[in-house]
Design a protein around this motif. Structure first.
Motif, PDB file in Angstrom:
ATOM      1  N   ALA A   1       0.829  -1.210   0.000  1.00 10.75           N
ATOM      2  CA  ALA A   1       0.000   0.000   0.000  1.00 10.75           C
ATOM      3  C   ALA A   1       0.862   1.258   0.000  1.00 10.75           C
ATOM      4  CB  ALA A   1      -0.937  -0.003   1.202  1.00 10.75           C
ATOM      5  N   ILE A   2       1.918   1.262   0.789  1.00 15.68           N
ATOM      6  CA  ILE A   2       2.822   2.421   0.834  1.00 15.68           C
ATOM      7  C   ILE A   2       3.447   2.641  -0.545  1.00 15.68           C
ATOM      8  CG2 ILE A   2       5.030   3.253   1.756  1.00 15.68           C
ATOM      9  CD1 ILE A   2       4.190   1.840   4.427  1.00 15.68           C
ATOM     10  N   ARG A   3       3.975   1.579  -1.106  1.00 18.52           N
ATOM     11  CA  ARG A   3       4.679   1.702  -2.384  1.00 18.52           C
ATOM     12  C   ARG A   3       3.737   1.967  -3.555  1.00 18.52           C
ATOM     13  NH1 ARG A   3       8.827  -2.910  -0.642  1.00 18.52           N
ATOM     14  NH2 ARG A   3      10.250  -1.564   0.528  1.00 18.52           N
TER      15      ARG A   3
ATOM     16  N   ARG B   1       3.508   5.507  -5.212  1.00 15.63           N
ATOM     17  CA  ARG B   1       4.550   6.060  -6.084  1.00 15.63           C
ATOM     18  C   ARG B   1       3.948   6.345  -7.454  1.00 15.63           C
ATOM     19  NH1 ARG B   1       9.673   6.581  -5.687  1.00 15.63           N
ATOM     20  NH2 ARG B   1       9.945   5.080  -4.011  1.00 15.63           N
ATOM     21  N   SER B   2       4.283   7.489  -7.980  1.00 18.36           N
ATOM     22  CA  SER B   2       3.783   7.852  -9.305  1.00 18.36           C
ATOM     23  C   SER B   2       4.774   8.799  -9.954  1.00 18.36           C
ATOM     24  CB  SER B   2       2.418   8.531  -9.183  1.00 18.36           C
ATOM     25  OG  SER B   2       1.950   8.917 -10.441  1.00 18.36           O
ATOM     26  N   ASN B   3       5.212   8.441 -11.141  1.00  8.27           N
ATOM     27  CA  ASN B   3       6.145   9.285 -11.882  1.00  8.27           C
ATOM     28  C   ASN B   3       5.392  10.378 -12.633  1.00  8.27           C
ATOM     29  OD1 ASN B   3       8.433   7.785 -11.095  1.00  8.27           O
ATOM     30  ND2 ASN B   3       7.932   6.242 -12.620  1.00  8.27           N
ATOM     31  N   ALA B   4       6.107  11.392 -12.985  1.00  8.51           N
ATOM     32  CA  ALA B   4       5.515  12.486 -13.761  1.00  8.51           C
ATOM     33  C   ALA B   4       5.178  11.998 -15.164  1.00  8.51           C
ATOM     34  CB  ALA B   4       6.490  13.662 -13.828  1.00  8.51           C
ATOM     35  N   ASN B   5       4.196  12.636 -15.753  1.00  3.51           N
ATOM     36  CA  ASN B   5       3.888  12.388 -17.164  1.00  3.51           C
ATOM     37  C   ASN B   5       3.504  13.717 -17.799  1.00  3.51           C
ATOM     38  OD1 ASN B   5       1.100  12.889 -16.677  1.00  3.51           O
ATOM     39  ND2 ASN B   5       0.786  10.744 -16.135  1.00  3.51           N
ATOM     40  N   SER B   6       2.989  13.699 -18.979  1.00  2.00           N
ATOM     41  CA  SER B   6       2.687  14.957 -19.675  1.00  2.00           C
ATOM     42  C   SER B   6       1.543  15.727 -19.020  1.00  2.00           C
ATOM     43  CB  SER B   6       2.355  14.677 -21.141  1.00  2.00           C
ATOM     44  OG  SER B   6       1.220  13.845 -21.234  1.00  2.00           O
TER      45      SER B   6
ATOM     46  N   LYS C   1       2.448  16.061 -12.406  1.00  4.12           N
ATOM     47  CA  LYS C   1       3.771  16.050 -11.785  1.00  4.12           C
ATOM     48  C   LYS C   1       3.966  14.717 -11.067  1.00  4.12           C
ATOM     49  CE  LYS C   1       3.769  20.992 -10.750  1.00  4.12           C
ATOM     50  NZ  LYS C   1       3.841  21.980  -9.667  1.00  4.12           N
ATOM     51  N   ALA C   2       5.205  14.421 -10.728  1.00  5.57           N
ATOM     52  CA  ALA C   2       5.476  13.222  -9.937  1.00  5.57           C
ATOM     53  C   ALA C   2       4.780  13.347  -8.587  1.00  5.57           C
ATOM     54  CB  ALA C   2       6.979  13.047  -9.747  1.00  5.57           C
ATOM     55  N   SER C   3       4.417  12.221  -8.016  1.00  9.80           N
ATOM     56  CA  SER C   3       3.711  12.205  -6.738  1.00  9.80           C
ATOM     57  C   SER C   3       4.570  12.784  -5.619  1.00  9.80           C
ATOM     58  CB  SER C   3       3.327  10.768  -6.378  1.00  9.80           C
ATOM     59  OG  SER C   3       2.780  10.723  -5.076  1.00  9.80           O
ATOM     60  N   GLU C   4       3.941  13.560  -4.759  1.00  9.67           N
ATOM     61  CA  GLU C   4       4.630  14.061  -3.566  1.00  9.67           C
ATOM     62  C   GLU C   4       4.983  12.905  -2.636  1.00  9.67           C
ATOM     63  OE1 GLU C   4       1.919  16.905  -1.948  1.00  9.67           O
ATOM     64  OE2 GLU C   4       2.403  18.411  -3.452  1.00  9.67           O
ATOM     65  N   ALA C   5       4.320  11.780  -2.799  1.00  6.65           N
ATOM     66  CA  ALA C   5       4.582  10.607  -1.956  1.00  6.65           C
ATOM     67  C   ALA C   5       5.918   9.949  -2.284  1.00  6.65           C
ATOM     68  CB  ALA C   5       3.452   9.594  -2.106  1.00  6.65           C
ATOM     69  N   ASN C   6       6.478  10.214  -3.454  1.00  9.45           N
ATOM     70  CA  ASN C   6       7.707   9.535  -3.856  1.00  9.45           C
ATOM     71  C   ASN C   6       8.835   9.722  -2.845  1.00  9.45           C
ATOM     72  OD1 ASN C   6       6.328   8.724  -6.123  1.00  9.45           O
ATOM     73  ND2 ASN C   6       7.402  10.097  -7.523  1.00  9.45           N
ATOM     74  N   LYS C   7       9.018  10.914  -2.342  1.00  7.64           N
ATOM     75  CA  LYS C   7      10.091  11.172  -1.365  1.00  7.64           C
ATOM     76  C   LYS C   7       9.810  10.438  -0.061  1.00  7.64           C
ATOM     77  CE  LYS C   7      13.743  13.009   0.398  1.00  7.64           C
ATOM     78  NZ  LYS C   7      14.955  12.217   0.300  1.00  7.64           N
TER      79      LYS C   7
ATOM     80  N   ILE D   1       8.126   7.662   0.252  1.00  6.84           N
ATOM     81  CA  ILE D   1       8.368   6.239  -0.017  1.00  6.84           C
ATOM     82  C   ILE D   1       9.867   5.966  -0.026  1.00  6.84           C
ATOM     83  CG2 ILE D   1       8.115   4.396  -1.718  1.00  6.84           C
ATOM     84  CD1 ILE D   1       5.477   5.934  -2.564  1.00  6.84           C
ATOM     85  N   ASP D   2      10.649   6.853  -0.623  1.00  5.56           N
ATOM     86  CA  ASP D   2      12.111   6.708  -0.598  1.00  5.56           C
ATOM     87  C   ASP D   2      12.626   6.710   0.831  1.00  5.56           C
ATOM     88  OD1 ASP D   2      12.193   6.629  -3.367  1.00  5.56           O
ATOM     89  OD2 ASP D   2      12.756   8.754  -3.567  1.00  5.56           O
ATOM     90  N   ASN D   3      12.102   7.617   1.665  1.00  7.58           N
ATOM     91  CA  ASN D   3      12.512   7.663   3.071  1.00  7.58           C
ATOM     92  C   ASN D   3      12.144   6.371   3.789  1.00  7.58           C
ATOM     93  OD1 ASN D   3      13.490  10.249   2.700  1.00  7.58           O
ATOM     94  ND2 ASN D   3      11.713  11.246   3.606  1.00  7.58           N
ATOM     95  N   PHE D   4      10.961   5.852   3.522  1.00 12.55           N
ATOM     96  CA  PHE D   4      10.543   4.580   4.117  1.00 12.55           C
ATOM     97  C   PHE D   4      11.489   3.463   3.692  1.00 12.55           C
ATOM     98  CE2 PHE D   4       8.212   0.573   3.631  1.00 12.55           C
ATOM     99  CZ  PHE D   4       7.830   0.360   4.951  1.00 12.55           C
ATOM    100  N   ASP D   5      11.782   3.390   2.407  1.00  8.17           N
ATOM    101  CA  ASP D   5      12.668   2.342   1.895  1.00  8.17           C
ATOM    102  C   ASP D   5      14.076   2.446   2.465  1.00  8.17           C
ATOM    103  OD1 ASP D   5      10.655   1.144   0.398  1.00  8.17           O
ATOM    104  OD2 ASP D   5      11.181   2.211  -1.446  1.00  8.17           O
ATOM    105  N   ASP D   6      14.508   3.652   2.826  1.00  6.99           N
ATOM    106  CA  ASP D   6      15.849   3.866   3.379  1.00  6.99           C
ATOM    107  C   ASP D   6      15.956   3.526   4.867  1.00  6.99           C
ATOM    108  OD1 ASP D   6      16.798   4.666   0.922  1.00  6.99           O
ATOM    109  OD2 ASP D   6      16.655   6.816   1.356  1.00  6.99           O
ATOM    110  N   LEU D   7      14.825   3.320   5.535  1.00  6.38           N
ATOM    111  CA  LEU D   7      14.860   2.979   6.960  1.00  6.38           C
ATOM    112  C   LEU D   7      15.517   1.619   7.167  1.00  6.38           C
ATOM    113  CD1 LEU D   7      11.240   3.917   8.104  1.00  6.38           C
ATOM    114  CD2 LEU D   7      13.351   5.104   8.725  1.00  6.38           C
ATOM    115  N   GLY D   8      16.168   1.472   8.303  1.00  9.61           N
ATOM    116  CA  GLY D   8      16.676   0.162   8.687  1.00  9.61           C
ATOM    117  C   GLY D   8      15.502  -0.759   9.005  1.00  9.61           C
ATOM    118  N   SER D   9      15.755  -2.050   9.031  1.00  5.86           N
ATOM    119  CA  SER D   9      14.655  -3.005   9.218  1.00  5.86           C
ATOM    120  C   SER D   9      13.929  -2.805  10.538  1.00  5.86           C
ATOM    121  CB  SER D   9      15.154  -4.440   9.081  1.00  5.86           C
ATOM    122  OG  SER D   9      16.145  -4.715  10.046  1.00  5.86           O
TER     123      SER D   9
END
Length: 70
Positions: free
Chosen positions: A28-30, A33-38, A41-47, A49-57
């Motif tokens: 659900a978190i991931r 994620r949404s990339n920009a298109n024509s 804009k890219a999703s504000e959630a992307n950052k 999600i990146d922060n979540f993925d960077d967390l230690g286990s």
């Protein structure tokens, strides 16, 4: 209640996302994620999600436990 006791009810959310398409909180978190298109804009959630993925286990598990407690 008549005796002043407080009863706590455990709530469990079985499905996540607006349409309930997953039972997996990480999916659900991931899914946000949404990339920009024509058009958009890219999703504000992307950052986030990146922060979540960077967390230690351990930190990631703590966050998931917190979210499940809501």
């Amino acid at each position: 209640s008549a005796h002043g006791a407080v009863v706590e009810v455990e709530r469990q959310r079985l499905f996540f996302l607006h349409d309930g398409r997953t039972k997996d909180l990480v999916v659900a978190i991931r899914a946000h994620r949404s990339n920009a298109n024509s058009t958009y804009k890219a999703s504000e959630a992307n950052k986030v999600i990146d922060n979540f993925d960077d967390l230690g286990s351990s930190s990631k598990q703590d966050l998931l436990n917190f979210l499940r407690s809501l």
